[in-house]
Design a protein around this motif. Structure first.
Motif, PDB file in Angstrom:
ATOM      1  N   GLY A 183      -9.318 -37.330 -24.672  1.00 46.95           N
ATOM      2  CA  GLY A 183      -9.750 -36.178 -23.894  1.00 46.95           C
ATOM      3  C   GLY A 183     -11.175 -36.238 -23.396  1.00 46.95           C
ATOM      4  N   THR A 184     -11.858 -37.359 -23.660  1.00 44.65           N
ATOM      5  CA  THR A 184     -13.252 -37.465 -23.211  1.00 44.65           C
ATOM      6  C   THR A 184     -13.349 -37.737 -21.712  1.00 44.65           C
ATOM      7  N   ILE A 185     -12.307 -38.314 -21.140  1.00 40.91           N
ATOM      8  CA  ILE A 185     -12.251 -38.518 -19.690  1.00 40.91           C
ATOM      9  C   ILE A 185     -11.216 -37.551 -19.122  1.00 40.91           C
ATOM     10  N   LYS A 186     -11.631 -36.680 -18.243  1.00 43.79           N
ATOM     11  CA  LYS A 186     -10.757 -35.655 -17.689  1.00 43.79           C
ATOM     12  C   LYS A 186     -10.614 -35.828 -16.181  1.00 43.79           C
ATOM     13  N   THR A 187      -9.392 -35.689 -15.712  1.00 46.22           N
ATOM     14  CA  THR A 187      -9.107 -35.800 -14.280  1.00 46.22           C
ATOM     15  C   THR A 187      -9.257 -34.435 -13.614  1.00 46.22           C
ATOM     16  N   GLY A 188      -9.843 -34.412 -12.417  1.00 51.16           N
ATOM     17  CA  GLY A 188      -9.970 -33.163 -11.681  1.00 51.16           C
ATOM     18  C   GLY A 188      -8.624 -32.642 -11.212  1.00 51.16           C
ATOM     19  N   ASP A 189      -8.511 -31.328 -11.072  1.00 50.81           N
ATOM     20  CA  ASP A 189      -7.251 -30.707 -10.663  1.00 50.81           C
ATOM     21  C   ASP A 189      -6.924 -30.989  -9.200  1.00 50.81           C
ATOM     22  N   GLU A 190      -7.945 -31.071  -8.362  1.00 49.44           N
ATOM     23  CA  GLU A 190      -7.726 -31.245  -6.928  1.00 49.44           C
ATOM     24  C   GLU A 190      -7.499 -32.708  -6.578  1.00 49.44           C
ATOM     25  N   ILE A 191      -6.475 -32.945  -5.782  1.00 44.88           N
ATOM     26  CA  ILE A 191      -6.180 -34.288  -5.283  1.00 44.88           C
ATOM     27  C   ILE A 191      -6.023 -34.222  -3.769  1.00 44.88           C
ATOM     28  N   GLU A 192      -5.998 -35.383  -3.137  1.00 48.78           N
ATOM     29  CA  GLU A 192      -5.790 -35.448  -1.695  1.00 48.78           C
ATOM     30  C   GLU A 192      -4.800 -36.561  -1.389  1.00 48.78           C
ATOM     31  N   ILE A 193      -3.824 -36.232  -0.573  1.00 50.49           N
ATOM     32  CA  ILE A 193      -2.832 -37.218  -0.147  1.00 50.49           C
ATOM     33  C   ILE A 193      -3.211 -37.718   1.242  1.00 50.49           C
ATOM     34  N   HIS A 194      -3.347 -39.028   1.373  1.00 49.25           N
ATOM     35  CA  HIS A 194      -3.679 -39.659   2.654  1.00 49.25           C
ATOM     36  C   HIS A 194      -2.447 -40.433   3.123  1.00 49.25           C
ATOM     37  N   TYR A 195      -2.047 -40.216   4.370  1.00 48.64           N
ATOM     38  CA  TYR A 195      -0.853 -40.897   4.863  1.00 48.64           C
ATOM     39  C   TYR A 195      -1.112 -41.489   6.249  1.00 48.64           C
ATOM     40  N   ASN A 196      -0.824 -42.760   6.350  1.00 45.96           N
ATOM     41  CA  ASN A 196      -0.847 -43.472   7.637  1.00 45.96           C
ATOM     42  C   ASN A 196       0.440 -44.289   7.656  1.00 45.96           C
ATOM     43  N   THR A 197       1.501 -43.671   8.116  1.00 43.18           N
ATOM     44  CA  THR A 197       2.841 -44.229   7.949  1.00 43.18           C
ATOM     45  C   THR A 197       3.437 -44.679   9.273  1.00 43.18           C
ATOM     46  N   ILE A 198       4.226 -45.739   9.186  1.00 44.20           N
ATOM     47  CA  ILE A 198       4.886 -46.336  10.359  1.00 44.20           C
ATOM     48  C   ILE A 198       6.388 -46.056  10.277  1.00 44.20           C
ATOM     49  N   TRP A 199       6.943 -45.570  11.377  1.00 44.39           N
ATOM     50  CA  TRP A 199       8.371 -45.240  11.444  1.00 44.39           C
ATOM     51  C   TRP A 199       8.990 -46.036  12.589  1.00 44.39           C
ATOM     52  N   LYS A 200      10.155 -46.634  12.343  1.00 43.63           N
ATOM     53  CA  LYS A 200      10.791 -47.474  13.361  1.00 43.63           C
ATOM     54  C   LYS A 200      12.251 -47.083  13.580  1.00 43.63           C
ATOM     55  N   LYS A 201      12.733 -47.349  14.805  1.00 41.37           N
ATOM     56  CA  LYS A 201      14.132 -47.065  15.118  1.00 41.37           C
ATOM     57  C   LYS A 201      15.042 -48.051  14.415  1.00 41.37           C
TER      58      LYS A 201
END
Length: 201
Positions: A183-201
């Motif tokens: 418990g000495t290292i704690k993760t912050g509650d806020e996160i961010e999702i980054h998306y750079n996605t490729i879509w193809k037919k």
């Protein structure tokens, strides 16, 4: 009388033919794309009491359907799925804590499903790029919340690009921010999702 009936029958057939032909362009105009897993990137970033961190989704899939015949495109379908245990940080201990927090034994996937488009507008510097705000349902660790998802959409021939970022709180999805080293290292509650996605037919 017979000639009148035949004439009416021809009129009905012509009307039906015109209706069918009129629907053909609408059907053909809807373009379907599949998310390319091997291209683009979907990444989650966050903070901790020790250092910032990031995890990259190695397994992702999805479907996108766009009608581009009008002045503005119409997005009729958007769904993407991330396999929760494909999130990798390059640090085995951190990944293990992530999967525990996400309860991946019971909840294997993270899923976004479009419900409606709130806003869409052209980017003036490009003829085929648009700013979009989508309404949809995001499911993480088995809990579903309604969210607004902002992104830029570029449609170019047989390829579409969807890129943007979205901030979230883990606790909104019942996920307790992971801890490490007693418990000495704690993760912050806020996160961010980054998306750079490729879509193809």
């Amino acid at each position: 009388m017979i000639s009148y009936i035949k004439k009416n029958q021809r009129s009905v057939k012509l009307a039906l033919l015109a209706t069918v032909l009129g629907l053909v362009p609408i059907t053909l105009s809807a373009q379907s794309f599949k998310l390319s897993n091997g291209e683009g990137k979907l990444m989650v970033t966050g903070t901790s009491s020790l250092h910032d961190w990031e995890e990259v989704a190695e397994q992702k899939s999805g479907t996108l359907q766009v009608d581009v015949t009008g002045e503005l495109p119409k997005i009729t379908t958007l769904k993407f799925t991330v396999e929760a245990e494909s999130l990798k940080s390059g640090k085995g201990a951190m990944d293990k804590n992530t999967y525990k927090a996400l309860n991946t034994d019971s909840h294997k996937q993270i899923v976004f499903q479009l419900s409606s488009i709130k806003e869409i507008s052209p980017v003036t510097s490009s003829s085929n790029k648009y700013k979009v705000v989508a309404n949809g349902n995001l499911t993480i660790a088995g809990k579903t919340n309604k969210i607004e998802l902002p992104f830029d959409l570029t449609v170019n021939g047989d390829k579409a690009i969807l890129e943007g970022k979205k901030g979230l709180k883990m606790t909104d999805y019942g996920v307790e921010p992971p801890k490490a080293l007693m418990g000495t290292i704690k993760t912050g509650d806020e996160i961010e999702i980054h998306y750079n996605t490729i879509w193809k037919k």
